[in-house]
Write an enzyme that holds these catalytic residues in place. Sequence first.
Site, PDB file in Angstrom:
ATOM      1  N   TYR A 166       0.830  -1.204   0.000  1.00  0.00           N
ATOM      2  CA  TYR A 166       0.000   0.000   0.000  1.00  0.00           C
ATOM      3  C   TYR A 166       0.866   1.256   0.000  1.00  0.00           C
ATOM      4  O   TYR A 166       0.655   2.170  -0.816  1.00  0.00           O
ATOM      5  CB  TYR A 166      -0.915  -0.016   1.223  1.00  0.00           C
ATOM      6  CG  TYR A 166      -1.749   1.223   1.402  1.00  0.00           C
ATOM      7  CD1 TYR A 166      -2.815   1.494   0.562  1.00  0.00           C
ATOM      8  CD2 TYR A 166      -1.467   2.131   2.429  1.00  0.00           C
ATOM      9  CE1 TYR A 166      -3.599   2.633   0.718  1.00  0.00           C
ATOM     10  CE2 TYR A 166      -2.236   3.267   2.608  1.00  0.00           C
ATOM     11  CZ  TYR A 166      -3.306   3.512   1.748  1.00  0.00           C
ATOM     12  OH  TYR A 166      -4.064   4.653   1.909  1.00  0.00           O
ATOM     13  N   LYS A 170       1.175   4.175  -2.959  1.00  0.00           N
ATOM     14  CA  LYS A 170       0.828   5.575  -2.722  1.00  0.00           C
ATOM     15  C   LYS A 170       2.022   6.504  -2.951  1.00  0.00           C
ATOM     16  O   LYS A 170       1.848   7.663  -3.357  1.00  0.00           O
ATOM     17  CB  LYS A 170       0.274   5.744  -1.308  1.00  0.00           C
ATOM     18  CG  LYS A 170      -1.094   5.107  -1.111  1.00  0.00           C
ATOM     19  CD  LYS A 170      -2.147   5.709  -2.035  1.00  0.00           C
ATOM     20  CE  LYS A 170      -3.541   5.186  -1.742  1.00  0.00           C
ATOM     21  NZ  LYS A 170      -4.567   5.794  -2.609  1.00  0.00           N
TER      22      LYS A 170
END
Length: 255
Positions: A166, A170
């Site tokens: 994740y 990002k």
Amino acid sequence: MSTPANSTEQKVWLISGANRGIGFGLVNNLLARSDVIIYAGAREPAKATELQKLAAEHKNLHIVKLTSGSVEEAKQVAAVIEKQSGGLDYVVANAGIANFTSRLEAVTLEDFNEHFQVNVVGVLVLFQATLPLLLKRTTRVFEAVGSGAGSITNAHHFVAFNNGSYSLSKAALNYLVRRISVEHAQDDLIAIAVHPGLVETDSSKEFLKRPEAAALKSGAIQPDDSAKALLAIADKATKETSGKFLNYDGTELPW
């Protein structure tokens, strides 16, 4: 100083991932305005019951089938918007996934690829499909919902959360937005990456139950509050904020 992006003319918005959480909050808050046309992207529109209820009450809300990373669906949505509204003033790339499964030493390629496909490729596909529509209007704001976990400077704060895939996705999203802002500065396109806060959504509930998240729970905010903050940033967007990584309160975050 540049003039804020908003003006008195009717504005056309596209929100991805609009069927729940922050995305639904964005749509719901926009509907309180009288000068908007909203295209709400959902992977399965027929199952987006709350969106369907809103659309039945508001003729200016259009639900469109939009799966993150689908080139065909993004093109189809762009064609619908061009036919019905001519162009776009605001695109909010909100659709994303967040699995907190493992540290990088144990992350699977399937998990890694899924995060990049949705959180990075999906935003790129959306940008490519909507850029011609943004250039047809004068506002031209592309806002991507990022995460503080994508900050390279603050990487040490997130090691305990087992969110390697994740965080990497990002961080890549941040560069994507920054690169868009640089490549299209002469087009007066404003591209911003925004951390929405630690939001109590379906995807974060399990994470917030974990012991390592105990210190963060008191700072968690509701989707509606995050949505209002994201809209405020989009409304105030200028050339000076383009290419920046902003917190939901408008302050700048370190890359």
